[in-house]
Design a protein around this motif. Structure first.
Motif, mmCIF file in Angstrom:
data_model
loop_
_atom_site.group_PDB
_atom_site.id
_atom_site.type_symbol
_atom_site.label_atom_id
_atom_site.label_comp_id
_atom_site.label_asym_id
_atom_site.label_seq_id
_atom_site.Cartn_x
_atom_site.Cartn_y
_atom_site.Cartn_z
ATOM 1 N N ALA A 31 0.886 -1.184 0.024
ATOM 2 C CA ALA A 31 0.005 -0.030 0.098
ATOM 3 C C ALA A 31 0.999 1.215 0.004
ATOM 4 N N GLN A 32 1.926 1.383 0.574
ATOM 5 C CA GLN A 32 2.886 2.334 0.716
ATOM 6 C C GLN A 32 4.376 2.028 0.365
ATOM 7 N N VAL A 33 5.210 2.700 -0.224
ATOM 8 C CA VAL A 33 6.465 2.528 -0.381
ATOM 9 C C VAL A 33 7.365 3.449 0.143
ATOM 10 N N VAL A 34 8.387 3.460 1.027
ATOM 11 C CA VAL A 34 9.294 4.421 1.363
ATOM 12 C C VAL A 34 10.628 4.106 0.790
ATOM 13 N N LEU A 35 11.155 5.318 -0.122
ATOM 14 C CA LEU A 35 12.492 5.213 -0.686
ATOM 15 C C LEU A 35 13.494 6.047 0.007
ATOM 16 N N PRO A 36 14.278 5.363 0.782
ATOM 17 C CA PRO A 36 15.359 6.282 1.478
ATOM 18 C C PRO A 36 16.178 6.985 0.367
ATOM 19 N N LEU A 37 16.624 8.106 0.566
ATOM 20 C CA LEU A 37 17.499 9.240 -0.115
ATOM 21 C C LEU A 37 18.841 8.636 0.159
ATOM 22 N N ASP A 38 19.331 8.240 1.281
ATOM 23 C CA ASP A 38 20.482 8.119 1.902
ATOM 24 C C ASP A 38 20.817 6.475 1.870
ATOM 25 N N GLN A 39 21.237 6.188 0.598
ATOM 26 C CA GLN A 39 21.348 4.824 0.641
ATOM 27 C C GLN A 39 22.772 3.972 0.620
ATOM 28 N N HIS A 40 23.824 5.134 0.852
ATOM 29 C CA HIS A 40 25.170 4.665 0.759
ATOM 30 C C HIS A 40 25.864 5.674 1.462
ATOM 31 N N VAL A 41 27.285 5.375 1.511
ATOM 32 C CA VAL A 41 28.234 6.331 2.365
ATOM 33 C C VAL A 41 28.314 7.797 1.547
ATOM 34 N N GLY A 42 27.756 7.963 0.592
ATOM 35 C CA GLY A 42 27.949 9.169 -0.463
ATOM 36 C C GLY A 42 26.937 10.203 0.270
ATOM 37 N N LYS A 43 26.786 11.175 -0.691
ATOM 38 C CA LYS A 43 25.660 12.260 -0.308
ATOM 39 C C LYS A 43 24.429 11.818 -0.705
ATOM 40 N N PRO A 44 23.247 12.167 0.103
ATOM 41 C CA PRO A 44 22.001 11.730 -0.198
ATOM 42 C C PRO A 44 21.475 12.262 -1.368
ATOM 43 N N ALA A 45 20.513 11.681 -2.020
ATOM 44 C CA ALA A 45 19.856 11.988 -3.166
ATOM 45 C C ALA A 45 18.828 13.234 -2.705
ATOM 46 N N LEU A 46 18.618 14.204 -3.694
ATOM 47 C CA LEU A 46 17.581 15.215 -3.514
ATOM 48 C C LEU A 46 16.322 15.039 -4.326
ATOM 49 N N PRO A 47 15.294 15.082 -3.254
ATOM 50 C CA PRO A 47 13.897 14.727 -4.024
ATOM 51 C C PRO A 47 13.625 15.857 -5.125
ATOM 52 N N CYS A 48 13.182 15.349 -6.275
ATOM 53 C CA CYS A 48 12.621 16.184 -7.264
ATOM 54 C C CYS A 48 11.454 16.005 -7.568
ATOM 55 N N VAL A 49 10.441 15.534 -6.847
ATOM 56 C CA VAL A 49 9.049 15.466 -7.108
ATOM 57 C C VAL A 49 8.531 16.059 -5.825
ATOM 58 N N ALA A 50 6.958 16.541 -6.116
ATOM 59 C CA ALA A 50 6.405 17.283 -5.087
ATOM 60 C C ALA A 50 5.177 16.356 -4.490
ATOM 61 N N HIS A 73 14.780 5.790 -8.255
ATOM 62 C CA HIS A 73 13.747 5.734 -9.116
ATOM 63 C C HIS A 73 12.511 5.188 -8.466
ATOM 64 N N ALA A 74 11.277 5.391 -8.804
ATOM 65 C CA ALA A 74 10.139 4.811 -8.244
ATOM 66 C C ALA A 74 9.958 3.190 -8.536
ATOM 67 N N SER A 75 9.858 2.692 -7.403
ATOM 68 C CA SER A 75 9.784 1.100 -7.613
ATOM 69 C C SER A 75 8.176 0.617 -8.126
ATOM 70 N N THR A 79 0.985 7.735 -6.163
ATOM 71 C CA THR A 79 1.209 9.319 -5.921
ATOM 72 C C THR A 79 1.967 9.556 -4.973
ATOM 73 N N VAL A 80 3.006 10.546 -5.000
ATOM 74 C CA VAL A 80 3.961 11.060 -4.029
ATOM 75 C C VAL A 80 3.225 11.488 -2.825
ATOM 76 N N ARG A 81 3.476 11.125 -1.543
ATOM 77 C CA ARG A 81 2.926 11.553 -0.447
ATOM 78 C C ARG A 81 3.851 12.761 0.182
ATOM 79 N N GLU A 82 5.173 12.421 0.174
ATOM 80 C CA GLU A 82 6.133 13.492 0.880
ATOM 81 C C GLU A 82 7.307 13.090 -0.102
ATOM 82 N N GLY A 83 7.979 14.570 -0.135
ATOM 83 C CA GLY A 83 9.089 14.336 -1.056
ATOM 84 C C GLY A 83 10.380 14.936 -0.023
ATOM 85 N N GLN A 84 10.613 13.978 1.088
ATOM 86 C CA GLN A 84 11.487 14.410 1.961
ATOM 87 C C GLN A 84 12.270 13.370 2.612
#
Length: 96
Positions: A31-50, A73-75, A79-84
């Protein structure tokens, strides 16, 4: 002398008997998917959807945030609920 005392590697038993007798089934979508933006030792990704934006499978939802970073990428389509960054992202950053 060889580092291993067995030639050709390890071949564990497959134990597929139960799975070979069961029919294949389609897995239900969550029903819901959470995509972590900090997936590695590097810089976290920056949300580009609202919030409220519709995305399809494979849509870039976060752009890489630095040299050592990766797009996210969206799996699933939806509909995006949050972009944070998610809660897990904050905890990982504080430990560093």
């Amino acid at each position: 002398m060889s580092r291993h005392d067995f030639p050709g590697g390890i071949y564990p038993p497959e134990r597929k008997r139960r799975s070979l007798t069961a029919p294949l089934r389609a897995a239900p979508l969550p029903a819901q998917v959470v995509l972590p933006l900090d997936q590695h030792v590097g810089k976290p990704a920056l949300p580009c959807v609202a919030a409220g934006e519709r995305v399809k499978v494979g849509t870039v939802v976060a752009r890489k945030g630095g040299l050592v970073s990766a797009n996210v990428h969206a799996s699933l389509s939806g509909t995006v609920r949050e972009g944070q960054p998610s809660v897990g992202d904050d905890r990982r950053r504080r430990r560093r």
